[in-house]
Design a protein around this motif. Sequence first.
Motif, PDB file in Angstrom:
ATOM      1  N   GLU A  63       2.197  10.611 -16.819  1.00 15.91           N
ATOM      2  CA  GLU A  63       2.129  10.539 -18.315  1.00 15.91           C
ATOM      3  C   GLU A  63       1.109   9.488 -18.783  1.00 15.91           C
ATOM      4  O   GLU A  63       0.267   9.995 -19.715  1.00 15.91           O
ATOM      5  CB  GLU A  63       3.475  10.186 -18.957  1.00 15.91           C
ATOM      6  N   ILE A  64       1.025   8.689 -18.145  1.00 12.62           N
ATOM      7  CA  ILE A  64       0.070   7.434 -18.748  1.00 12.62           C
ATOM      8  C   ILE A  64      -1.163   8.159 -18.451  1.00 12.62           C
ATOM      9  O   ILE A  64      -2.439   8.139 -19.297  1.00 12.62           O
ATOM     10  CB  ILE A  64       0.172   6.034 -17.917  1.00 12.62           C
ATOM     11  N   ARG A  65      -1.644   8.779 -17.419  1.00 13.31           N
ATOM     12  CA  ARG A  65      -2.999   9.289 -16.981  1.00 13.31           C
ATOM     13  C   ARG A  65      -3.139  10.583 -18.219  1.00 13.31           C
ATOM     14  O   ARG A  65      -4.513  10.590 -18.512  1.00 13.31           O
ATOM     15  CB  ARG A  65      -3.133   9.884 -15.570  1.00 13.31           C
ATOM     16  N   LYS A  66      -2.321  11.249 -18.333  1.00 14.44           N
ATOM     17  CA  LYS A  66      -2.375  12.241 -19.599  1.00 14.44           C
ATOM     18  C   LYS A  66      -2.833  11.614 -20.663  1.00 14.44           C
ATOM     19  O   LYS A  66      -3.788  12.104 -21.451  1.00 14.44           O
ATOM     20  CB  LYS A  66      -1.193  13.118 -19.618  1.00 14.44           C
ATOM     21  N   ARG A  78       0.767  -1.162  -0.089  1.00 13.04           N
ATOM     22  CA  ARG A  78       0.043  -0.130  -0.071  1.00 13.04           C
ATOM     23  C   ARG A  78       0.845   1.273  -0.069  1.00 13.04           C
ATOM     24  O   ARG A  78       0.589   2.143  -0.862  1.00 13.04           O
ATOM     25  CB  ARG A  78      -0.898  -0.012   1.120  1.00 13.04           C
ATOM     26  N   LYS A  79       2.004   1.228   0.692  1.00 16.96           N
ATOM     27  CA  LYS A  79       2.821   2.324   0.816  1.00 16.96           C
ATOM     28  C   LYS A  79       3.466   2.565  -0.640  1.00 16.96           C
ATOM     29  O   LYS A  79       3.662   3.784  -0.903  1.00 16.96           O
ATOM     30  CB  LYS A  79       3.751   2.150   1.956  1.00 16.96           C
ATOM     31  N   ARG A  80       4.070   1.321  -1.067  1.00 13.95           N
ATOM     32  CA  ARG A  80       4.728   1.530  -2.373  1.00 13.95           C
ATOM     33  C   ARG A  80       3.786   2.113  -3.462  1.00 13.95           C
ATOM     34  O   ARG A  80       4.170   2.916  -4.408  1.00 13.95           O
ATOM     35  CB  ARG A  80       5.217   0.187  -2.861  1.00 13.95           C
ATOM     36  N   SER A  81       2.484   1.572  -3.660  1.00 12.14           N
ATOM     37  CA  SER A  81       1.436   1.968  -4.482  1.00 12.14           C
ATOM     38  C   SER A  81       1.098   3.493  -4.224  1.00 12.14           C
ATOM     39  O   SER A  81       0.858   4.174  -5.426  1.00 12.14           O
ATOM     40  CB  SER A  81       0.228   1.320  -4.494  1.00 12.14           C
ATOM     41  N   ALA A  82       1.123   3.867  -2.946  1.00 16.02           N
ATOM     42  CA  ALA A  82       0.831   5.439  -2.712  1.00 16.02           C
ATOM     43  C   ALA A  82       1.898   6.250  -3.500  1.00 16.02           C
ATOM     44  O   ALA A  82       1.763   7.509  -3.946  1.00 16.02           O
ATOM     45  CB  ALA A  82       0.439   5.650  -1.362  1.00 16.02           C
ATOM     46  N   LYS A  83       3.066   5.767  -3.317  1.00 20.73           N
ATOM     47  CA  LYS A  83       4.165   6.624  -4.094  1.00 20.73           C
ATOM     48  C   LYS A  83       4.090   6.747  -5.416  1.00 20.73           C
ATOM     49  O   LYS A  83       4.700   7.467  -5.950  1.00 20.73           O
ATOM     50  CB  LYS A  83       5.684   6.043  -3.410  1.00 20.73           C
ATOM     51  N   ALA A  84       3.767   5.558  -6.005  1.00 17.26           N
ATOM     52  CA  ALA A  84       3.909   5.243  -7.438  1.00 17.26           C
ATOM     53  C   ALA A  84       2.716   6.259  -8.234  1.00 17.26           C
ATOM     54  O   ALA A  84       2.854   6.449  -9.186  1.00 17.26           O
ATOM     55  CB  ALA A  84       3.375   3.863  -7.597  1.00 17.26           C
ATOM     56  N   GLU A  85       1.727   6.650  -7.550  1.00 20.71           N
ATOM     57  CA  GLU A  85       0.800   7.611  -8.184  1.00 20.71           C
ATOM     58  C   GLU A  85       1.507   8.910  -8.335  1.00 20.71           C
ATOM     59  O   GLU A  85       0.747   9.610  -9.421  1.00 20.71           O
ATOM     60  CB  GLU A  85      -0.252   7.680  -7.264  1.00 20.71           C
ATOM     61  N   ASN A  86       2.453   9.430  -8.019  1.00 23.93           N
ATOM     62  CA  ASN A  86       3.084  10.553  -8.175  1.00 23.93           C
ATOM     63  C   ASN A  86       4.305  10.502  -8.798  1.00 23.93           C
ATOM     64  O   ASN A  86       5.013  11.609  -9.201  1.00 23.93           O
ATOM     65  CB  ASN A  86       3.365  11.355  -6.807  1.00 23.93           C
ATOM     66  N   MET A  87       4.641   9.238  -9.603  1.00 24.80           N
ATOM     67  CA  MET A  87       5.797   9.339 -10.460  1.00 24.80           C
ATOM     68  C   MET A  87       5.397   9.731 -11.791  1.00 24.80           C
ATOM     69  O   MET A  87       4.175   9.743 -12.162  1.00 24.80           O
ATOM     70  CB  MET A  87       6.082   7.769 -10.508  1.00 24.80           C
ATOM     71  N   PRO A  88       6.408  10.459 -12.602  1.00 25.32           N
ATOM     72  CA  PRO A  88       6.192  11.071 -13.738  1.00 25.32           C
ATOM     73  C   PRO A  88       5.671  10.057 -14.770  1.00 25.32           C
ATOM     74  O   PRO A  88       4.904  10.521 -15.469  1.00 25.32           O
ATOM     75  CB  PRO A  88       7.890  11.317 -14.114  1.00 25.32           C
ATOM     76  N   ALA A  89       6.253   8.782 -14.841  1.00 20.72           N
ATOM     77  CA  ALA A  89       5.320   7.711 -15.623  1.00 20.72           C
ATOM     78  C   ALA A  89       3.857   7.500 -15.541  1.00 20.72           C
ATOM     79  O   ALA A  89       3.154   7.506 -16.419  1.00 20.72           O
ATOM     80  CB  ALA A  89       6.236   6.517 -15.566  1.00 20.72           C
TER      81      ALA A  89
END
Length: 106
Positions: free
Chosen positions: A74-77, A60-71
């Motif tokens: 970009e995927i969301r955009k 859960r902690k790792r996935s929370a950090k992944a939401e703010n990653m540049p990749a």
Amino acid sequence: MTETTANEVHDGHGHGEPPSYDDINTPVIVLVGAIAAIVTLITIMFVQGLCYHWQNSYLRKRSAKAENMPAVKEIRKQQEMLVGGEGLTSIDDAMKKVVANYGKSN
């Protein structure tokens, strides 16, 4: 008073009664073994549950950090571009317009 001699304690064949500490108390041994098995099983289950809890909290902690990653940003955009976000036409609508305009030319 009569005195008992060492020969009177024996049964006549040269063997005395076996001491009580040589007897094996089987019910107590079985009970202790069963309790030990149950305690071991409960301990294994507790440690396994604790490990799963720690692993899930780490994920859960790792996935929370992944939401703010540049990749991820970009995927969301790109996903928003596909559905027509921020004033853009969606891919489906654009394909329908192209087919409507150029499909009749044939």
